[in-house]
Scaffold this motif. Structure first.
Motif, short mmCIF file in Angstrom:
data_model
loop_
_atom_site.label_atom_id
_atom_site.label_comp_id
_atom_site.label_asym_id
_atom_site.label_seq_id
_atom_site.Cartn_x
_atom_site.Cartn_y
_atom_site.Cartn_z
N PRO A 1 3.26 -2.41 -1.01
CA PRO A 1 2.69 -3.44 -1.90
C PRO A 1 1.85 -4.47 -1.14
CG PRO A 1 5.05 -3.76 -1.62
CD PRO A 1 4.74 -2.46 -0.99
N ARG A 2 2.14 -4.70 0.15
CA ARG A 2 1.43 -5.72 0.91
C ARG A 2 0.88 -5.13 2.22
NH1 ARG A 2 5.74 -10.11 2.08
NH2 ARG A 2 6.76 -8.19 2.80
N ALA A 3 -0.03 -5.86 2.84
CA ALA A 3 -0.62 -5.41 4.10
C ALA A 3 0.43 -5.32 5.20
CB ALA A 3 -1.74 -6.34 4.52
N ALA A 4 1.39 -6.24 5.18
CA ALA A 4 2.42 -6.26 6.22
C ALA A 4 3.30 -5.02 6.17
CB ALA A 4 3.28 -7.52 6.07
N GLN B 1 -7.58 -7.11 -3.37
CA GLN B 1 -6.79 -8.33 -3.50
C GLN B 1 -5.32 -8.01 -3.28
OE1 GLN B 1 -8.30 -11.19 -3.73
NE2 GLN B 1 -10.33 -10.25 -3.97
N LEU B 2 -4.83 -8.28 -2.07
CA LEU B 2 -3.41 -8.11 -1.75
C LEU B 2 -2.74 -9.48 -1.69
CD1 LEU B 2 -3.79 -5.47 1.13
CD2 LEU B 2 -3.23 -5.01 -1.28
N ASP B 3 -1.40 -9.49 -1.77
CA ASP B 3 -0.68 -10.76 -1.77
C ASP B 3 -0.84 -11.50 -0.44
OD1 ASP B 3 0.13 -10.21 -4.30
OD2 ASP B 3 2.13 -9.46 -3.73
N ASP B 4 -0.95 -10.75 0.68
CA ASP B 4 -0.96 -11.41 1.98
C ASP B 4 -2.26 -11.20 2.78
OD1 ASP B 4 -0.54 -8.73 2.27
OD2 ASP B 4 0.97 -8.89 3.84
N ALA B 5 -3.26 -10.51 2.22
CA ALA B 5 -4.51 -10.27 2.97
C ALA B 5 -5.58 -9.70 2.04
CB ALA B 5 -4.26 -9.31 4.13
N ARG B 6 -6.76 -9.57 2.61
CA ARG B 6 -7.81 -8.85 1.91
C ARG B 6 -7.76 -7.38 2.31
NH1 ARG B 6 -13.66 -10.53 2.55
NH2 ARG B 6 -13.15 -10.07 4.73
N GLY B 7 -8.01 -6.53 1.30
CA GLY B 7 -7.97 -5.09 1.58
C GLY B 7 -9.00 -4.67 2.62
N VAL B 8 -10.18 -5.30 2.59
CA VAL B 8 -11.22 -4.92 3.54
C VAL B 8 -10.83 -5.26 4.97
CG1 VAL B 8 -12.52 -7.09 3.39
CG2 VAL B 8 -13.72 -4.95 3.90
#
Length: 488
Positions: free
Chosen positions: A36-39, A58-65
């Motif tokens: 669910p998140r980048a981490a 649009q991720l909760d903790d970062a940008r997907g790019v």
């Protein structure tokens, strides 16, 4: 390519996680892991590395790019797909440039659409992998072929070229093989051969292939030069040592220290020069004319003669001890008439050389002209052949073929060699078999003697006879050099 469960897909983001239909559809073809998140991606990569990463912007903790950009560094072989809510062109271009994504898709998307994108992405990745593999193999194969070609070319050049000497005959190959062995040593070399056979070229080649190649190579013709002048040229002199000595002179042996001195026509030196040269070869000491001081020098001597020095020794015209000092290696260069196989390759080489010198182009030489060159005796040897080709090329029109008309009259008159190696035509009509054989034998013996300028040793070797056997033939058929006599 059919995708199988061996491929792993990472789905990163909350929206893709909530699409149950998408997950079921992908799970039939791939191993699917969720983050669910980048981490969470780093945790998933501990379990398995992805083949495809589908990431929301649009991720909760970062940008997907940003995540995909990092994935490009950490795991460059993974195919990256970015899911954007906005379909604006500038957003897509920015994402492609920043993260080098394979595809940008907009949400919401149909499961079939994403499945097709993943299939095409994996096919592209596999094709790229095969392309890289084949490219490496082709480069490797090309390198191997080039290396083998270079090795073969070098081997051929070593076999058929020795510095500026060009040849194709076994006789010259043997000469150059001996010269290469001589070059690796520091022993004196005695070269014997007729004028124009290339003795100085061979001497230079020996020097250039020797450990002294970085030092000087100096040549001195010892023929037709006064004794005092030759001693001065070789050993040097002091000012006032003789009339005309207005300054000191080093001499070749001192000036060429650690190098090579080539002494041409060594058979013509006087007894006094022979004694001085012998002393130099024994201890390397040089005493200039008019000086009491002795200089030490280290010079390699390569001597040459157009007459057999051993024969001069037997006649008492050359010191035996000097002869043995000079012949650390003794190499005899055969005349061009004894190695006709060298004539075509020398001709081609010289045509190319002088076409470049005179700015000419020619498609080559006619077959009959080549045959006449091959049959001609060339008393001047390679030097005469070079002069002939130089004159021929100089008179050519650009693009003109070389024919018999371009050759000098004496070569143009030469009859191409017959199947019986140059024997004169024999008339056989009205004779018995015994008379036929005897007449042919006379013609073959006379032709061999003429080719070798009546040198009995060489003629007997060509005919496969002993010198006694040849003498018996001459006596039986009354064959003489000055007159043509019939059979007895």
């Amino acid at each position: 390519m059919s995708a199988g469960p061996e491929f792993c897909v990472f789905l990163v983001g909350t929206e893709v996680l909530g699409d149950r239909a998408l997950q079921r559809d992908l799970a039939r073809q791939y191993a699917v892991l969720h983050a669910p998140r980048a981490a969470d991606v780093a945790r998933l990569m501990l379990k398995r590395l992805p083949d495809v990463v589908v990431c929301e912007q649009q991720l909760d903790d970062a940008r997907g790019v940003d995540l995909l950009q990092q994935m490009r560094i950490d795991h460059p072989h993974a195919v990256r797909v970015l899911a954007l809510q906005s379909a604006r062109r500038e957003d897509m271009v920015k994402a492609i440039n920043e993260a080098a994504v394979y595809q940008v898709v907009t949400t919401p998307f149909e499961p079939e659409q994403l499945a097709l994108i993943l299939k095409r992405a994996l096919e592209s990745r596999e094709l790229a992998r095969i392309h890289r593999y084949l490219s490496r193999e082709l480069k490797f194969a090309d390198a191997v072929i080039r290396r083998e070609n270079d090795t073969m070319t070098h081997a051929l050049q070593q076999t058929y070229r020795f510095d500026k000497l060009v040849f194709a005959s076994d006789k010259m190959a043997a000469v150059c093989n001996t010269a290469r062995k001589a070059a690796s040593t520091d022993l004196p070399v005695l070269l014997e051969g007729e004028t124009g056979t290339g003795k100085e070229l061979l001497a230079k080649a020996i020097h250039l292939f020797s450990p002294r190649q970085q030092q000087l190579f100096m040549a001195q013709n010892c023929g037709a030069i006064a004794e005092d002048l030759l001693l001065s040229e070789l050993f040097g002199h002091t000012r006032g040592a003789f009339s005309g000595a207005i300054s000191d002179r080093l001499g070749l042996f001192v000036a060429t220290d650690r190098g090579t001195v080539f002494l041409d026509e060594i058979s013509d030196i006087s007894p006094a020069v022979q004694v001085a040269l012998l002393r130099f070869l024994q201890d390397g000491e040089v005493k200039p004319i008019g000086s009491d001081r002795v200089k030490q020098t280290n010079v390699r001597i390569i001597a040459a003669s157009n007459r057999p020095v051993r024969q001069l020794v037997e006649e008492g015209k050359f010191r035996r001890d000097l002869y043995y000092r000079l012949k650390g290696f003794e190499i005899s260069i055969p005349p061009l008439r004894e190695r006709p196989d060298d004539i075509p390759v020398l001709t081609d080489f010289l045509i190319s050389k002088y076409c470049e010198v005179f700015g000419r182009k020619t498609p080559g030489m006619a077959s009959l002209a080549q045959q006449k060159l091959r049959a001609y005796a060339f008393p001047g040897n390679v030097r005469e052949l070079e002069n002939e080709i130089r004159r021929t090329v100089a008179t050519l029109e650009d693009g003109e073929f070389i024919t018999v008309q371009h050759l000098s009259p004496e070569i143009a008159r030469t009859r191409p060699r017959a199947d019986h190696h140059g024997a004169s035509p024999v008339t056989l009509d009205g004779q018995t078999l015994k008379e036929h054989v005897e007449q042919l034998e006379v013609a073959l013996v006379r032709a061999a003697l003429e080719r070798h300028h009546w040198n009995h040793t060489r003629a007997s070797e060509e005919l496969g006879l002993s010198r006694v056997g040849l003498a018996n033939k001459l006596k039986r058929y009354s064959i003489q050099r000055s007159t043509e006599q019939g059979l007895t």
